[in-house]
Design a protein around this motif. Structure first.
Motif, PDB file in Angstrom:
ATOM      1  N   PRO A  73       0.828  -1.210   0.000  1.00 55.98           N
ATOM      2  CA  PRO A  73       0.000   0.000   0.000  1.00 55.98           C
ATOM      3  C   PRO A  73       0.864   1.263   0.000  1.00 55.98           C
ATOM      4  O   PRO A  73       1.874   1.338   0.706  1.00 55.98           O
ATOM      5  CB  PRO A  73      -0.801  -0.129   1.297  1.00 55.98           C
ATOM      6  CG  PRO A  73      -0.832  -1.600   1.574  1.00 55.98           C
ATOM      7  CD  PRO A  73       0.471  -2.133   1.086  1.00 55.98           C
ATOM      8  N   GLN A  74       0.432   2.248  -0.792  1.00 61.60           N
ATOM      9  CA  GLN A  74       1.249   3.448  -0.953  1.00 61.60           C
ATOM     10  C   GLN A  74       1.510   4.158   0.359  1.00 61.60           C
ATOM     11  O   GLN A  74       2.571   4.758   0.554  1.00 61.60           O
ATOM     12  CB  GLN A  74       0.570   4.433  -1.913  1.00 61.60           C
ATOM     13  CG  GLN A  74       0.315   3.873  -3.293  1.00 61.60           C
ATOM     14  CD  GLN A  74      -1.109   3.369  -3.438  1.00 61.60           C
ATOM     15  OE1 GLN A  74      -1.563   2.576  -2.636  1.00 61.60           O
ATOM     16  NE2 GLN A  74      -1.805   3.835  -4.462  1.00 61.60           N
ATOM     17  N   PHE A  75       0.556   4.100   1.284  1.00 63.74           N
ATOM     18  CA  PHE A  75       0.718   4.807   2.548  1.00 63.74           C
ATOM     19  C   PHE A  75       1.872   4.239   3.371  1.00 63.74           C
ATOM     20  O   PHE A  75       2.408   4.930   4.236  1.00 63.74           O
ATOM     21  CB  PHE A  75      -0.575   4.730   3.365  1.00 63.74           C
ATOM     22  CG  PHE A  75      -1.731   5.416   2.699  1.00 63.74           C
ATOM     23  CD1 PHE A  75      -1.877   6.788   2.774  1.00 63.74           C
ATOM     24  CD2 PHE A  75      -2.658   4.690   1.974  1.00 63.74           C
ATOM     25  CE1 PHE A  75      -2.936   7.424   2.157  1.00 63.74           C
ATOM     26  CE2 PHE A  75      -3.722   5.316   1.355  1.00 63.74           C
ATOM     27  CZ  PHE A  75      -3.867   6.693   1.446  1.00 63.74           C
ATOM     28  N   VAL A  76       2.245   2.988   3.101  1.00 64.03           N
ATOM     29  CA  VAL A  76       3.297   2.362   3.895  1.00 64.03           C
ATOM     30  C   VAL A  76       4.656   2.956   3.549  1.00 64.03           C
ATOM     31  O   VAL A  76       5.407   3.386   4.427  1.00 64.03           O
ATOM     32  CB  VAL A  76       3.299   0.839   3.692  1.00 64.03           C
ATOM     33  CG1 VAL A  76       4.470   0.207   4.430  1.00 64.03           C
ATOM     34  CG2 VAL A  76       1.989   0.239   4.183  1.00 64.03           C
ATOM     35  N   TYR A  77       5.003   2.986   2.254  1.00 62.01           N
ATOM     36  CA  TYR A  77       6.316   3.518   1.907  1.00 62.01           C
ATOM     37  C   TYR A  77       6.312   5.040   1.835  1.00 62.01           C
ATOM     38  O   TYR A  77       7.354   5.665   1.611  1.00 62.01           O
ATOM     39  CB  TYR A  77       6.839   2.914   0.596  1.00 62.01           C
ATOM     40  CG  TYR A  77       5.959   3.052  -0.614  1.00 62.01           C
ATOM     41  CD1 TYR A  77       5.763   4.275  -1.228  1.00 62.01           C
ATOM     42  CD2 TYR A  77       5.342   1.943  -1.175  1.00 62.01           C
ATOM     43  CE1 TYR A  77       4.973   4.402  -2.349  1.00 62.01           C
ATOM     44  CE2 TYR A  77       4.553   2.053  -2.302  1.00 62.01           C
ATOM     45  CZ  TYR A  77       4.375   3.286  -2.879  1.00 62.01           C
ATOM     46  OH  TYR A  77       3.593   3.399  -4.002  1.00 62.01           O
ATOM     47  N   LEU A  78       5.156   5.652   2.032  1.00 60.00           N
ATOM     48  CA  LEU A  78       5.113   7.113   2.081  1.00 60.00           C
ATOM     49  C   LEU A  78       5.842   7.638   3.313  1.00 60.00           C
ATOM     50  O   LEU A  78       6.449   8.715   3.283  1.00 60.00           O
ATOM     51  CB  LEU A  78       3.659   7.576   2.101  1.00 60.00           C
ATOM     52  CG  LEU A  78       3.397   9.055   1.849  1.00 60.00           C
ATOM     53  CD1 LEU A  78       3.852   9.426   0.457  1.00 60.00           C
ATOM     54  CD2 LEU A  78       1.931   9.368   2.014  1.00 60.00           C
ATOM     55  N   ILE A  79       5.811   6.871   4.406  1.00 62.98           N
ATOM     56  CA  ILE A  79       6.439   7.331   5.652  1.00 62.98           C
ATOM     57  C   ILE A  79       7.964   7.425   5.509  1.00 62.98           C
ATOM     58  O   ILE A  79       8.554   8.467   5.807  1.00 62.98           O
ATOM     59  CB  ILE A  79       6.040   6.406   6.816  1.00 62.98           C
ATOM     60  CG1 ILE A  79       4.513   6.413   6.970  1.00 62.98           C
ATOM     61  CG2 ILE A  79       6.709   6.833   8.114  1.00 62.98           C
ATOM     62  CD1 ILE A  79       3.985   5.394   7.957  1.00 62.98           C
ATOM     63  N   PRO A  80       8.658   6.375   5.038  1.00 65.51           N
ATOM     64  CA  PRO A  80      10.104   6.547   4.843  1.00 65.51           C
ATOM     65  C   PRO A  80      10.449   7.562   3.767  1.00 65.51           C
ATOM     66  O   PRO A  80      11.500   8.201   3.840  1.00 65.51           O
ATOM     67  CB  PRO A  80      10.585   5.136   4.460  1.00 65.51           C
ATOM     68  CG  PRO A  80       9.372   4.395   4.052  1.00 65.51           C
ATOM     69  CD  PRO A  80       8.240   4.974   4.820  1.00 65.51           C
ATOM     70  N   VAL A  81       9.588   7.741   2.761  1.00 64.78           N
ATOM     71  CA  VAL A  81       9.841   8.765   1.745  1.00 64.78           C
ATOM     72  C   VAL A  81       9.846  10.145   2.387  1.00 64.78           C
ATOM     73  O   VAL A  81      10.719  10.977   2.111  1.00 64.78           O
ATOM     74  CB  VAL A  81       8.777   8.672   0.624  1.00 64.78           C
ATOM     75  CG1 VAL A  81       8.804   9.932  -0.239  1.00 64.78           C
ATOM     76  CG2 VAL A  81       9.033   7.461  -0.246  1.00 64.78           C
ATOM     77  N   VAL A  82       8.874  10.399   3.248  1.00 65.56           N
ATOM     78  CA  VAL A  82       8.837  11.684   3.951  1.00 65.56           C
ATOM     79  C   VAL A  82      10.037  11.817   4.883  1.00 65.56           C
ATOM     80  O   VAL A  82      10.620  12.902   5.015  1.00 65.56           O
ATOM     81  CB  VAL A  82       7.510  11.828   4.727  1.00 65.56           C
ATOM     82  CG1 VAL A  82       7.539  13.069   5.605  1.00 65.56           C
ATOM     83  CG2 VAL A  82       6.341  11.891   3.770  1.00 65.56           C
ATOM     84  N   ALA A  83      10.416  10.703   5.536  1.00 68.34           N
ATOM     85  CA  ALA A  83      11.570  10.750   6.437  1.00 68.34           C
ATOM     86  C   ALA A  83      12.848  11.100   5.682  1.00 68.34           C
ATOM     87  O   ALA A  83      13.733  11.770   6.220  1.00 68.34           O
ATOM     88  CB  ALA A  83      11.725   9.407   7.148  1.00 68.34           C
ATOM     89  N   LEU A  84      12.958  10.658   4.431  1.00 61.56           N
ATOM     90  CA  LEU A  84      14.166  10.909   3.648  1.00 61.56           C
ATOM     91  C   LEU A  84      14.144  12.266   2.949  1.00 61.56           C
ATOM     92  O   LEU A  84      15.163  12.948   2.877  1.00 61.56           O
ATOM     93  CB  LEU A  84      14.356   9.806   2.603  1.00 61.56           C
ATOM     94  CG  LEU A  84      14.810   8.444   3.123  1.00 61.56           C
ATOM     95  CD1 LEU A  84      14.810   7.419   2.002  1.00 61.56           C
ATOM     96  CD2 LEU A  84      16.213   8.542   3.730  1.00 61.56           C
ATOM     97  N   PHE A  85      12.986  12.654   2.408  1.00 60.84           N
ATOM     98  CA  PHE A  85      12.929  13.842   1.556  1.00 60.84           C
ATOM     99  C   PHE A  85      12.163  15.009   2.167  1.00 60.84           C
ATOM    100  O   PHE A  85      12.031  16.055   1.532  1.00 60.84           O
ATOM    101  CB  PHE A  85      12.294  13.481   0.211  1.00 60.84           C
ATOM    102  CG  PHE A  85      13.054  12.454  -0.561  1.00 60.84           C
ATOM    103  CD1 PHE A  85      14.244  12.775  -1.193  1.00 60.84           C
ATOM    104  CD2 PHE A  85      12.601  11.147  -0.644  1.00 60.84           C
ATOM    105  CE1 PHE A  85      14.960  11.826  -1.904  1.00 60.84           C
ATOM    106  CE2 PHE A  85      13.297  10.184  -1.361  1.00 60.84           C
ATOM    107  CZ  PHE A  85      14.484  10.527  -1.986  1.00 60.84           C
TER     108      PHE A  85
END
Length: 356
Positions: free
Chosen positions: A211-223
């Motif tokens: 689910p997109q919401f799952v990898y959205l969290i590390p994406v926000v943490a990185l970028f």
């Protein structure tokens, strides 16, 4: 914003998808090769044995009072995942020697790519952009294609969300460009090597079904928060489809054409550029079309991480219960998708019609 808990729920979704994918793929290969009918065991006997075995296991576990998965056989991943996300935020977000942090990359991508594309689109007069859309659609399609694309773009202006739509369009174009560069390069590598394809398959399974919401969290943490992480999330979501379609298209090229090229002394790069890519043109166009559609599907996700534009309007409308704002933004997204679909895919439809 609990990456560990989200991943713990997302991984079972991926595993279910892998089970279904591998099972149906194996069944399809057996049916296609005729092995189901010619094997040592007939299909009826095989199904009967499987049914009896399943029933025996089910009755045995019920009588043994072992219906629940043993608690000692579980492992909680939430805490280690959250520690990993915290480590990425502390060590990769900024201050990385020589290459800078991911926040710097996001800032450069926004300044050098997203801002110029958005400003360029919004600088054009509305009628000029409509003419460009009509010309592109007509060049690669028919007059009906051009009319549909132009009307879809004009409907955005009628809805009163012209500038937010162009902001969204700039993000989609940037994400599609990155997706195609990575997807085509990875697809070519997978098409040339069975080992590369086998190694990529589970990775693509995860990206495509998580689910997109799952990898959205590390994406926000990185970028961080902004349009760059929205683009990154869209690329992750659309990349697997582009890679798989590209790989399938290149592997479907006539073996005789490749053998002829090799016999004439063509190198590997020449075979790719002058034989495989031209013959797989229809598959590459399909990959472009699917990349556009899938990237556009993550626009709402971008609204949750500071992407703004139409995605923010949809999220705001849902959060505030304002159907008018959310519905208008959703209709504009549909119009963008219709326009982009007609501009990127009608060549294949026209070619197929003429060939028929």
């Amino acid at each position: 914003v609990d990456a560990g808990a989200a991943l713990a729920a997302g991984i079972p979704i991926v595993l279910l998808a892998v089970v279904l994918d591998r099972t149906t793929a194996a069944a399809g290969r057996r049916i296609g090769a005729g092995e189901a009918a010619s094997g040592p065991v007939s299909p009826a006997v095989g199904w009967a044995v499987a049914a009896v075995a399943t029933l025996a296991v089910a009755l045995g576990t019920r009588f043994a009072s072992a219906l629940e998965w043993p608690a000692t056989w579980t492992y909680g991943i939430a805490e280690p995942v959250n520690r990993a996300v915290d480590w990425m935020t502390d060590h990769l977000y900024s201050g990385v020697p020589l290459i800078g942090g991911t926040a710097d990359w996001a800032g450069h991508f926004t300044t050098w790519v997203l801002d110029p594309v958005r400003d360029g689109l919004q600088w054009l007069p509305w009628w000029g952009l409509l003419l460009i859309v009509a010309a592109l659609a007509w060049l690669i399609g028919t007059w009906r294609t051009a009319l549909t694309a132009t009307l879809a773009m004009a409907a955005i202006g009628v809805l009163g969300v012209w500038n937010p739509s162009l902001d969204t369009l700039s993000q989609v174009l940037a994400a599609v460009a990155v997706t195609l560069v990575l997807g085509f390069a990875t697809g070519i590598a997978a098409a040339r090597s069975n080992r590369v394809e086998a190694a990529l398959r589970p990775v693509l399974d995860v990206f495509q079904t998580m689910p997109q919401f799952v990898y959205l969290i590390p994406v926000v943490a990185l970028f961080g928060v902004g349009r760059a992480p929205a683009v990154a999330a869209a690329v992750v979501y659309a990349l697997p489809a582009v890679v798989r379609i590209t790989t399938q298209g290149l592997r479907g090229v006539d073996a005789g054409a490749l053998e002829s090229a090799r016999s004439l002394g063509a190198t590997s790069s020449q075979q790719i550029r002058q034989v495989q890519l031209p013959l797989a043109r229809s598959s590459l166009l399909l990959a472009v079309n699917q990349g556009v559609v899938l990237v556009l599907a993550v626009v709402i996700i971008g609204g949750l991480v500071g992407g703004g534009a139409l995605g923010y309007d949809v999220v705001f409308g849902l959060a505030q219960g304002d159907l008018a704002v959310g519905l208008v933004a959703g209709a504009a997204i549909v119009c963008l998708g219709l326009m982009l679909d007609r501009v990127t895919q009608p060549t294949e439809r026209r070619t197929t019609t003429k060939g028929a």
